[in-house]
Design an enzyme around this catalytic site. Sequence first.
Site, short mmCIF file in Angstrom:
data_model
loop_
_atom_site.label_atom_id
_atom_site.label_comp_id
_atom_site.label_asym_id
_atom_site.label_seq_id
_atom_site.Cartn_x
_atom_site.Cartn_y
_atom_site.Cartn_z
N ASP A 178 0.81 -1.22 0.00
CA ASP A 178 0.00 0.00 0.00
C ASP A 178 0.84 1.27 0.00
OD1 ASP A 178 1.03 -0.03 2.53
OD2 ASP A 178 -0.89 0.10 3.58
N ASP A 216 21.24 32.30 -6.43
CA ASP A 216 19.97 31.99 -5.79
C ASP A 216 20.11 30.69 -5.01
OD1 ASP A 216 17.37 32.46 -5.07
OD2 ASP A 216 16.52 32.30 -7.08
N ARG A 220 5.43 38.67 -8.85
CA ARG A 220 5.01 37.28 -8.92
C ARG A 220 3.49 37.20 -8.68
NH1 ARG A 220 7.96 32.56 -8.03
NH2 ARG A 220 9.70 33.73 -7.12
N ASP A 261 13.67 25.82 -9.17
CA ASP A 261 12.56 24.87 -9.21
C ASP A 261 12.09 24.75 -10.66
OD1 ASP A 261 10.38 23.28 -8.80
OD2 ASP A 261 9.48 24.50 -7.23
N THR A 262 11.16 25.59 -11.09
CA THR A 262 10.75 25.55 -12.50
C THR A 262 11.65 26.41 -13.38
OG1 THR A 262 9.22 27.41 -12.20
CG2 THR A 262 8.35 25.18 -11.83
N LYS A 269 11.12 41.98 -9.27
CA LYS A 269 10.17 41.22 -10.08
C LYS A 269 8.80 41.23 -9.42
CE LYS A 269 10.93 36.77 -7.80
NZ LYS A 269 11.47 35.42 -7.87
N GLY A 280 11.74 29.52 -13.81
CA GLY A 280 11.13 30.70 -14.41
C GLY A 280 11.82 31.98 -13.99
N VAL A 296 31.32 24.38 14.53
CA VAL A 296 30.99 24.25 13.12
C VAL A 296 31.21 25.57 12.39
CG1 VAL A 296 29.11 23.76 11.49
CG2 VAL A 296 29.36 22.36 13.54
#
Length: 322
Positions: free
Chosen positions: A39, A221, A196, A225-226, A194, A228, A309
Site C-alpha cells: 500500500d 539563488d 510574482r 525549481d521551475t 520582479k 522561471g 561548526v
Amino acid sequence: MGDRTLKVFSGSANPALAQEVADYLDVPLGEMALARFDDGEVRITIEESVRGEDVFIIQPTSPPVNEHLMELLVIIDALRRASAARITAVVPYLGYARQDRKIRPREPISSKLVANLLVAAGAHRILAVDLHAGQIWGFFDIPLDHLPSRMLLAEDLRRQRPENLVIVSPDIGGTQRAREFAALVGAPLAIIDKRRDRPNQVREVVHVIGKVYRRRAVIVDDIADTAGTLTMAAAALLRRGVEEVAAYVTHAILSGPALARIAQSPLRELVVTNTVALPAEKRSEKIRVISVAPLLGEAIRRIHENRSVSDLFEAHPQPQPV
C-alpha cells in the site's frame, strides 16, 4: 561524544551524496533495510546495533517531498527506539521551506509543522544547507547547524579568474545572499525587482537595480525549481547589455519545464550543488554540479567531536566536481 562511535545512515533520497560523506569521514554507511508495503507504507529495519552511538541520517526532503520526509521520520523513530544516544538529521535540502509564513488568512506555516514533526520523531539535532529563510532556524526547538554553500560556490567562481563581474540577486528577497556572495568574490551587486502572481509564476521583470551594462553577470539563488525566475532574469540582463550570464544555485529541484527553459535561455552555465540528487535525465551541457560532501562531512565530524561548526566558514573544504 566521548567514546561513542560515529555512524552514518542514508535514506533513499540521495544515497550517492551519503556515500561521498561516508567516504570523506572514512566510515562505512550504516546497515539498514528500506522497503515498502504494497500500500506504499515505508518499512525500515536498522540492521546493526546503534545503542549509545552518535548517529547521522543523510536524507534531503527533495521531490517526492512527502515520500522522503515520511521516510526520514520513520528512520529517526527506528533509531530512537534502538537507543541511539544522539540522532542528527542531515537534511541538505529542507522541503516545505518556502512555506515559512502566512501570506493570506487560513494558511498553514508548513515549515514549522515539518520542524515539529522532526523533533517529535526523535531528532536531537538538525544539519541543513542554505535554508530558504532565516526564520526557519527559530522553528526548531533543538539545535540546528546551518551551512551556507556560498563559500564553495564562490571559490569555484574565483578559480575561473573572471573579470568585470557583477553578482545579481534575482529578487529582493535574495539580496542578502547575493551580497555575501559578492563580497567573497569582490564584485559589485545588482538586484532584479520582479512581480510574482502566484508560486512558480513570475509575471514580469520590473527593474534592474545596479550597473550591469557590458559586465559578466552571475545570478545567485538558493533554489532552481521551475527555473522561471532564473531564465527571466537572464533574459532581462541580456536586454540591459550584459556580455554574458551564468548562475550559481544551491538546490537544483528542476521540476516541470525547468530543463527546457534552461536549454532555451541565454544562460551560459548553471552551477548547482548535489544537495538534491540530479538524475541523468536532468543533466545537460549547461549544468555543472559541485559536491557539498566535504562541507557536510567536516560539519558532521565537528558535531561528533563537539567542536565549532562555524569555524568552517573561515577554513572550508575545496569544492569537488561531481
